[in-house]
Scaffold this active site. Sequence first.
Site, PDB file in Angstrom:
ATOM      1  N   LYS A   1     -10.602 -12.954 -13.999  1.00  0.00           N
ATOM      2  CA  LYS A   1      -9.692 -13.605 -14.946  1.00  0.00           C
ATOM      3  C   LYS A   1     -10.069 -13.189 -16.369  1.00  0.00           C
ATOM      4  O   LYS A   1     -11.212 -13.365 -16.794  1.00  0.00           O
ATOM      5  CB  LYS A   1      -9.841 -15.120 -14.790  1.00  0.00           C
ATOM      6  CG  LYS A   1      -8.546 -15.886 -14.813  1.00  0.00           C
ATOM      7  CD  LYS A   1      -8.804 -17.334 -14.435  1.00  0.00           C
ATOM      8  CE  LYS A   1      -7.575 -18.178 -14.655  1.00  0.00           C
ATOM      9  NZ  LYS A   1      -7.870 -19.596 -14.527  1.00  0.00           N
TER      10      LYS A   1
HETATM   11  O1  G3P Z   1      -6.293 -22.351 -14.538  1.00  0.00           O
HETATM   12  C1  G3P Z   1      -6.204 -22.852 -15.806  1.00  0.00           C
HETATM   13  C2  G3P Z   1      -5.090 -23.800 -16.092  1.00  0.00           C
HETATM   14  O2  G3P Z   1      -4.428 -24.147 -14.949  1.00  0.00           O
HETATM   15  C3  G3P Z   1      -5.539 -24.934 -16.975  1.00  0.00           C
HETATM   16  O3  G3P Z   1      -4.810 -26.104 -16.816  1.00  0.00           O
HETATM   17  O4  G3P Z   1      -4.458 -28.514 -17.167  1.00  0.00           O
HETATM   18  O5  G3P Z   1      -6.358 -27.363 -18.353  1.00  0.00           O
HETATM   19  O6  G3P Z   1      -3.995 -26.946 -19.024  1.00  0.00           O
HETATM   20  P1  G3P Z   1      -4.909 -27.286 -17.895  1.00  0.00           P
END
Ligand code: G3P
Length: 221
Positions: A84
């Site tokens: 990533k």
């Molecule tokens: O994989 C990273 C992404 O899904 C982060 O999600 O909820 O931290 O915005 P969030």
Amino acid sequence: MRLFLDTANLEHIRHGVELGVVTGVTTNPSLVSKEGKVDYRSLVKEICAIVPGPVSTEVLSLDADAMVAEAREIITWAENIAVKIPATPQGLKATSILARDGIRVNMTLCFSLNQAMLASEAGAAYVSPFVGRLDDIGEDGMQLVVDIVNYLSYYNRPTQVIAASIRHTAHCLSAAKAGAHIATIPYGVLLQMVAHPLTEIGIKRFADDWNKVMGTAGILP
Ligand code: G3P
């Protein structure tokens, strides 16, 4: 649409895989930190042993050469790793180098169609638009998923869309309707997807009707 779990929690990943619905995992430094002060390599290796599909493992460096070096180390940890890398100029440079060597890159922190187009051109196997975080700032995160899917499909690009930063089940539905190849979802959202009060009521009614006539004997002797 395939479902990945957006977590580094082993118990949650095991459960998702046991259900037969989770085929990949995405992690990030915040998610790994939630598991405490762990050995990153060991944790990723354990995740990779549980889940069949790609396990997105994020680099921590910001400079392209250092990202490439980290990525080359990370992919030695297991066969099912996707690296990533953030959607920055340095990230694009690293992605193009890694992609030339056949290393799968998930270009993360994608907040615009421009970034997604560049990710695809650089050779990223996956691009991850962050739906919830765009919604958080008053934009329409899912419209970005729609736009990226349409772009990639129109130009017949091999890059796959991972709808990320999914916050609730309505996001899952919209991502599927938008044609996202994958949604990476928190464990809680996975549990919410299967839950329905009418299913619970139906099970109880079937059991009550059966028991009234047949007694509590089951099918097996
Ligand atoms: O994989 C990273 C992404 O899904 C982060 O999600 O909820 O931290 O915005 P969030």
